[in-house]
Write a protein that holds these residues in place. Sequence first.
Motif, PDB file in Angstrom:
ATOM      1  N   ASP A  45      55.655  63.094   6.612  1.00 19.74           N
ATOM      2  CA  ASP A  45      56.619  62.250   5.836  1.00 19.74           C
ATOM      3  C   ASP A  45      56.289  61.998   4.127  1.00 19.74           C
ATOM      4  O   ASP A  45      56.259  62.387   2.916  1.00 19.74           O
ATOM      5  CB  ASP A  45      57.754  61.513   6.053  1.00 19.74           C
ATOM      6  CG  ASP A  45      59.194  60.986   4.856  1.00 19.74           C
ATOM      7  OD1 ASP A  45      59.423  62.094   4.433  1.00 19.74           O
ATOM      8  OD2 ASP A  45      58.681  59.767   4.588  1.00 19.74           O
TER       9      ASP A  45
ATOM     10  N   TYR B 200      61.047  63.579   9.505  1.00 21.37           N
ATOM     11  CA  TYR B 200      62.631  63.075   8.757  1.00 21.37           C
ATOM     12  C   TYR B 200      63.406  64.088   8.005  1.00 21.37           C
ATOM     13  O   TYR B 200      62.726  64.240   7.210  1.00 21.37           O
ATOM     14  CB  TYR B 200      63.063  61.620   7.604  1.00 21.37           C
ATOM     15  CG  TYR B 200      62.293  60.634   7.985  1.00 21.37           C
ATOM     16  CD1 TYR B 200      62.647  59.518   9.124  1.00 21.37           C
ATOM     17  CD2 TYR B 200      60.289  60.323   7.793  1.00 21.37           C
ATOM     18  CE1 TYR B 200      61.384  57.772   9.174  1.00 21.37           C
ATOM     19  CE2 TYR B 200      59.188  59.436   8.193  1.00 21.37           C
ATOM     20  CZ  TYR B 200      60.521  58.443   8.468  1.00 21.37           C
ATOM     21  OH  TYR B 200      59.994  56.653   8.720  1.00 21.37           O
TER      22      TYR B 200
ATOM     23  N   GLU C  31      64.284  54.720   7.459  1.00 23.57           N
ATOM     24  CA  GLU C  31      65.275  54.598   7.312  1.00 23.57           C
ATOM     25  C   GLU C  31      66.103  56.334   7.285  1.00 23.57           C
ATOM     26  O   GLU C  31      66.893  57.300   7.871  1.00 23.57           O
ATOM     27  CB  GLU C  31      66.781  53.908   7.042  1.00 23.57           C
ATOM     28  CG  GLU C  31      65.955  52.340   7.942  1.00 23.57           C
ATOM     29  CD  GLU C  31      67.385  50.849   7.998  1.00 23.57           C
ATOM     30  OE1 GLU C  31      68.312  51.934   7.356  1.00 23.57           O
ATOM     31  OE2 GLU C  31      66.851  50.165   8.475  1.00 23.57           O
TER      32      GLU C  31
ATOM     33  N   TRP D 246      66.384  62.163  -2.298  1.00 24.30           N
ATOM     34  CA  TRP D 246      67.435  62.373  -1.359  1.00 24.30           C
ATOM     35  C   TRP D 246      68.426  61.723  -0.826  1.00 24.30           C
ATOM     36  O   TRP D 246      68.648  62.880   0.636  1.00 24.30           O
ATOM     37  CB  TRP D 246      65.406  61.765  -0.379  1.00 24.30           C
ATOM     38  CG  TRP D 246      65.480  60.248  -0.290  1.00 24.30           C
ATOM     39  CD1 TRP D 246      65.240  58.331  -1.025  1.00 24.30           C
ATOM     40  CD2 TRP D 246      66.688  59.112   0.804  1.00 24.30           C
ATOM     41  NE1 TRP D 246      65.259  58.095   0.025  1.00 24.30           N
ATOM     42  CE2 TRP D 246      66.110  58.371   0.193  1.00 24.30           C
ATOM     43  CE3 TRP D 246      67.553  59.294   1.401  1.00 24.30           C
ATOM     44  CZ2 TRP D 246      66.822  56.544   0.374  1.00 24.30           C
ATOM     45  CZ3 TRP D 246      68.382  58.363   1.859  1.00 24.30           C
ATOM     46  CH2 TRP D 246      68.267  57.320   1.365  1.00 24.30           C
TER      47      TRP D 246
ATOM     48  N   TYR E 102      53.511  50.046  -0.369  1.00 29.05           N
ATOM     49  CA  TYR E 102      54.151  51.210  -0.336  1.00 29.05           C
ATOM     50  C   TYR E 102      55.076  51.012  -1.029  1.00 29.05           C
ATOM     51  O   TYR E 102      55.245  52.557  -1.092  1.00 29.05           O
ATOM     52  CB  TYR E 102      54.265  51.252   0.779  1.00 29.05           C
ATOM     53  CG  TYR E 102      55.183  49.438   2.125  1.00 29.05           C
ATOM     54  CD1 TYR E 102      56.295  49.533   1.064  1.00 29.05           C
ATOM     55  CD2 TYR E 102      54.096  48.971   2.511  1.00 29.05           C
ATOM     56  CE1 TYR E 102      57.146  48.031   1.786  1.00 29.05           C
ATOM     57  CE2 TYR E 102      54.792  47.532   2.859  1.00 29.05           C
ATOM     58  CZ  TYR E 102      56.273  47.530   2.833  1.00 29.05           C
ATOM     59  OH  TYR E 102      56.665  46.366   3.282  1.00 29.05           O
TER      60      TYR E 102
ATOM     61  N   GLU F 202      52.986  54.429  -2.192  1.00 31.09           N
ATOM     62  CA  GLU F 202      53.066  55.346  -1.533  1.00 31.09           C
ATOM     63  C   GLU F 202      52.822  56.945  -1.658  1.00 31.09           C
ATOM     64  O   GLU F 202      53.054  57.299  -3.473  1.00 31.09           O
ATOM     65  CB  GLU F 202      54.092  55.361  -0.398  1.00 31.09           C
ATOM     66  CG  GLU F 202      53.789  56.003   1.154  1.00 31.09           C
ATOM     67  CD  GLU F 202      54.812  55.510   2.430  1.00 31.09           C
ATOM     68  OE1 GLU F 202      55.512  54.700   1.971  1.00 31.09           O
ATOM     69  OE2 GLU F 202      54.727  56.325   3.032  1.00 31.09           O
TER      70      GLU F 202
ATOM     71  N   TRP G 146      58.067  63.576  -3.380  1.00 29.62           N
ATOM     72  CA  TRP G 146      57.877  63.152  -4.790  1.00 29.62           C
ATOM     73  C   TRP G 146      57.020  64.733  -4.895  1.00 29.62           C
ATOM     74  O   TRP G 146      56.848  64.554  -6.563  1.00 29.62           O
ATOM     75  CB  TRP G 146      57.316  61.814  -4.307  1.00 29.62           C
ATOM     76  CG  TRP G 146      58.190  60.977  -4.031  1.00 29.62           C
ATOM     77  CD1 TRP G 146      59.486  60.885  -4.041  1.00 29.62           C
ATOM     78  CD2 TRP G 146      57.449  59.923  -3.048  1.00 29.62           C
ATOM     79  NE1 TRP G 146      59.740  59.684  -3.321  1.00 29.62           N
ATOM     80  CE2 TRP G 146      59.296  59.154  -3.455  1.00 29.62           C
ATOM     81  CE3 TRP G 146      56.221  59.435  -3.149  1.00 29.62           C
ATOM     82  CZ2 TRP G 146      59.045  57.956  -2.931  1.00 29.62           C
ATOM     83  CZ3 TRP G 146      56.523  57.461  -2.774  1.00 29.62           C
ATOM     84  CH2 TRP G 146      57.698  57.123  -2.437  1.00 29.62           C
TER      85      TRP G 146
HETATM   86  O1  G3I Z   1      70.423  52.412  -3.962  1.00 27.23           O
HETATM   87  C1  G3I Z   1      70.126  51.249  -5.056  1.00 27.23           C
HETATM   88  C2  G3I Z   1      70.795  51.283  -5.737  1.00 27.23           C
HETATM   89  O2  G3I Z   1      71.897  50.825  -6.406  1.00 27.23           O
HETATM   90  C3  G3I Z   1      69.550  49.284  -6.654  1.00 27.23           C
HETATM   91  O3  G3I Z   1      70.045  49.538  -8.178  1.00 27.23           O
HETATM   92  C4  G3I Z   1      68.217  50.299  -6.984  1.00 27.23           C
HETATM   93  C5  G3I Z   1      67.694  48.992  -6.611  1.00 27.23           C
HETATM   94  O4  G3I Z   1      66.214  48.526  -6.363  1.00 27.23           O
HETATM   95  O5  G3I Z   1      68.470  50.238  -4.997  1.00 27.23           O
HETATM   96  C6  G3I Z   1      69.129  51.497  -4.356  1.00 27.23           C
HETATM   97  O6  G3I Z   1      68.136  51.575  -3.312  1.00 27.23           O
HETATM   98  C7  G3I Z   1      67.045  51.560  -3.195  1.00 27.23           C
HETATM   99  C8  G3I Z   1      66.890  53.190  -2.279  1.00 27.23           C
HETATM  100  O7  G3I Z   1      65.690  53.058  -1.631  1.00 27.23           O
HETATM  101  C9  G3I Z   1      67.563  54.228  -3.259  1.00 27.23           C
HETATM  102  O8  G3I Z   1      66.568  54.776  -3.971  1.00 27.23           O
HETATM  103  C10 G3I Z   1      66.609  50.576  -2.261  1.00 27.23           C
HETATM  104  O9  G3I Z   1      66.197  49.498  -3.071  1.00 27.23           O
HETATM  105  C11 G3I Z   1      65.420  51.073  -1.927  1.00 27.23           C
HETATM  106  O10 G3I Z   1      64.775  50.166  -0.819  1.00 27.23           O
HETATM  107  C12 G3I Z   1      65.011  52.028  -0.946  1.00 27.23           C
HETATM  108  O11 G3I Z   1      63.133  52.749  -0.779  1.00 27.23           O
HETATM  109  C13 G3I Z   1      63.687  53.976  -0.082  1.00 27.23           C
HETATM  110  C14 G3I Z   1      62.585  53.479   0.871  1.00 27.23           C
HETATM  111  O12 G3I Z   1      61.804  54.376   1.609  1.00 27.23           O
HETATM  112  C15 G3I Z   1      62.667  51.709   1.998  1.00 27.23           C
HETATM  113  O13 G3I Z   1      63.432  52.849   2.446  1.00 27.23           O
HETATM  114  C16 G3I Z   1      63.064  54.749  -1.063  1.00 27.23           C
HETATM  115  O14 G3I Z   1      64.306  55.606  -1.159  1.00 27.23           O
HETATM  116  C17 G3I Z   1      62.340  56.320   0.713  1.00 27.23           C
HETATM  117  O15 G3I Z   1      61.804  57.172  -1.119  1.00 27.23           O
HETATM  118  C18 G3I Z   1      61.153  55.271   0.676  1.00 27.23           C
HETATM  119  O16 G3I Z   1      60.747  56.223   2.358  1.00 27.23           O
HETATM  120  C19 G3I Z   1      60.071  56.296   3.225  1.00 27.23           C
HETATM  121  C20 G3I Z   1      60.660  56.078   4.364  1.00 27.23           C
HETATM  122  O17 G3I Z   1      61.083  55.459   4.559  1.00 27.23           O
HETATM  123  C21 G3I Z   1      59.582  56.745   4.954  1.00 27.23           C
HETATM  124  N1  G3I Z   1      58.500  57.232   4.971  1.00 27.23           N
HETATM  125  C22 G3I Z   1      57.757  56.648   3.796  1.00 27.23           C
HETATM  126  C23 G3I Z   1      58.785  57.097   2.723  1.00 27.23           C
HETATM  127  C24 G3I Z   1      58.123  56.591   1.398  1.00 27.23           C
HETATM  128  O18 G3I Z   1      58.366  55.374   0.485  1.00 27.23           O
END
Ligand code: G3I
Length: 547
Positions: A154, A161, A311, A353, A521, A525, A530
Motif C-alpha cells: 500500500d 488494502y 484501517e 480514498w 508517517y 510516508e 498518492w
Molecule cells: O475526516 C477528518 C476531518 O473531518 C478532519 O477535519 C481532519 C482533521 O485532521 O481529519 C480527517 O480525518 C483524517 C483521515 O485520514 C481522513 O483524511 C484523520 O485525521 C487521519 O488520521 C486519517 O489519516 C489516514 C491515515 O492512514 C491514518 O488512518 C490517511 O487518510 C490514510 O491515507 C493513511 O493511510 C495509511 C494506511 O492506514 C496504512 N498504510 C499507509 C497509509 C498512508 O499513510
Amino acid sequence: AIALNQLGFLPGAAKVAVVPDGAARSFAIVKAGTDTVVLDGALAPAAAAPESGDRVRLATFTALATPGRYQVRVAGLPDSPPFDVGPGVFQAVNAASIKAFYFNRTAIPLEERHAGIFKRPAGHPDTRVLVHASAASPARPAGTVIASPKGWYDAGDYNKYIVNSGITTYTLLAAWEDFPALFKAQNLGIPESGNALPDLLDEALWNLEWMLTMQDPADGGVYHKLTNLGFDGMVMPDKATQPRYVVQKTTAAALNFAAVMAMASRVYAPYEQQMPGMAARMLAASKAAWQWAQAHPRVYYQQPKDVSTGEYGDKDVSDEFGWAAAELFVTTGDAAWYKAMNAPALQASVPSWAEVRGLAWMSLARHRDTLNAAADKALIASRIDTLSASLAAGWKKSAYGIPMQPADYVWGSSAVALNQAMVLLHGYRMTSKRDYLDAAQAGLDYALGRNAVGISFVTGFGTKSPMHPHHRPSEADGIRAPVPGWIVGGPQPAQQDKKDCPVPYPSALPARSYVDHACSYASNEVAINWNAPLVYVSAGVQALTPA
Ligand code: G3I
Ligand code: 9MR
C-alpha cells in the motif's frame, strides 16, 4: 526563497514562481548560471498566505516559451532553483511515478535489469494467507488458508488494502482511458515491457490480479484488507515474515472492488487474445460484489482487537454505491445501472480514498459521447464544471496561486493537490476554459516545488526532494537515495506521528508542517493512492497543454 516547479514547464504552459515579499517589485528570468536576461516583468501585489504565515508575490513568465534552462532572479534573494522549459519536462517523472508501483510489487524479485540498484529479493508471496476470525464464513472458517498473491504494498508499510487499491487502480486506468497515446509509447523497463499490453496496463494488472483473489467465491463478498496483525519494523520485505490474514468483508471493499472490476473489464477487453476470458471474469466479479453489497449495505470496517494496521474505515458508503453503479453503467450501457447511481442526489467532490463520488462523474464525463440516452449529459457537464469552477476560484484567491486551501492540508495533502488537478483537467477537457488548465498546472507545480517548504515532494525529482520517506525499503536497503518516483504525503498540521519522531516539526502551520524524516508517517510516508494522481496529472498536462 523563490519557490517554483523544480522540473520546469511545457512551452505552452502557464509559468509562475512564488517570491517572498520584500523590497523588490520586479523579477528577471536569466539563462541558468549566467547573467543573460531573457525576460523581465513586474511582481504581482503582495498577498498573505494563511496556510504558511507569509506574504508572497507571484512572478508570472508564461511568455517564456523557448526551450532552455533558466532561473528566476529577484534583487536581494538567491536565484531560484534552475528549471527547464521544453516539451519533455514531465516525461521522466511520469514514467518514474508508474515505475514506483513496480518497486512496491509483492511476490516477485526485483531483478537488477529492471530495478537497477534497487534490486531486491521477493517479499510476501501471500500464497498462504489465513482467514481472520473477523472474516470467517461457513465455507471458509477462521484459520482457512487461501492464496492471495501479487498486488502492491500500500505504502511505506507492507499490507494490502482493497479500499485504497480501489481509487489507486481507478486513477491509473483513468490515465490510460484519457491519454492512451502517451502510455502506448512508454517503456518502463518492467518485466512485462515489450508484451502486447502497454506497460501501464501491465502494471495495473499486477494489482487487479491480486484484487480478484480478495473476493470470496462463495458469496461475492470482498475482504477489506490483507495484513499482518501489526506493522512491521523498518526491514526489507523478504525479512518481514509475520503471518498474514484477510480481515473482515465490508461494504466499502465490495463496492470499491465492483467499481474497479467493472472499469477494468472494459479497459482490458481489447486484449482478449492475450488474456482470454479475463474481461468477462472481471465483469462477473464486479456484479457479484455489487450483489453482496446490496445484501449487506452497511457493513463498516471495525478493526478487530488483535489487529493494528491501517484501517481505511469509512462509514458513508453512498458515494461508493454511486461510483460502482456508474462504472457498471459505462461498461454495460444498461440503463438500470444509471438509475442505481442515483445521479441527481450524487454530488461531485475532489476524490480521496474515502470520498469517491468524483470518480463516478469523471468516468461519465470521459465517456459522455458514447453514453446512451439514460445518462443526463447536461448534469454530467454541470457537475464537472461546477466543481472545477470552485477549485479555480480557490486558485485565483490563493497567495501561492494554487487551488489548495488551508483546510486541504490533511494526511496526504500532496495528493489533495493532485486530485484537484485531476478534476480540473477533466473540467478543461469538457469546457476548454483555460483557467482550469492553468489551475491544474498550478497543482502539479505545488507538488514539484511551488510550496512553502520549497521541496519537490517526489523522490529523486527536483533540486530538493525527500531523502528519508517513511518507506520501509527506502530505509532498510542501505542505499542513500530513496526509491525514486514516489510522492510523499506532505505537510499537514495534525502531526499524528509526533510521539514517534525524535526530531521536531519546524512549524505547526498547515503548509509548513512537514519533516523529511523516516519517522514521519503523517507527513513523509509514500502511498499508492498518492502516486496514482501524480501519474494522471503529469500525463494530462503533457497531453492537454497546447503547444
Ligand atoms: O475526516 C477528518 C476531518 O473531518 C478532519 O477535519 C481532519 C482533521 O485532521 O481529519 C480527517 O480525518 C483524517 C483521515 O485520514 C481522513 O483524511 C484523520 O485525521 C487521519 O488520521 C486519517 O489519516 C489516514 C491515515 O492512514 C491514518 O488512518 C490517511 O487518510 C490514510 O491515507 C493513511 O493511510 C495509511 C494506511 O492506514 C496504512 N498504510 C499507509 C497509509 C498512508 O499513510
Ligand atoms: O508504519 C506505519 C505507517 O505505514 C502507517 O501509515 C502509520 C499510520 O497507521 O503507522 C505506522 O506505524 C507506526 C504506528 O502507527 C505507531 N508506532 C510506530 C509505527 C511506525 O514505525
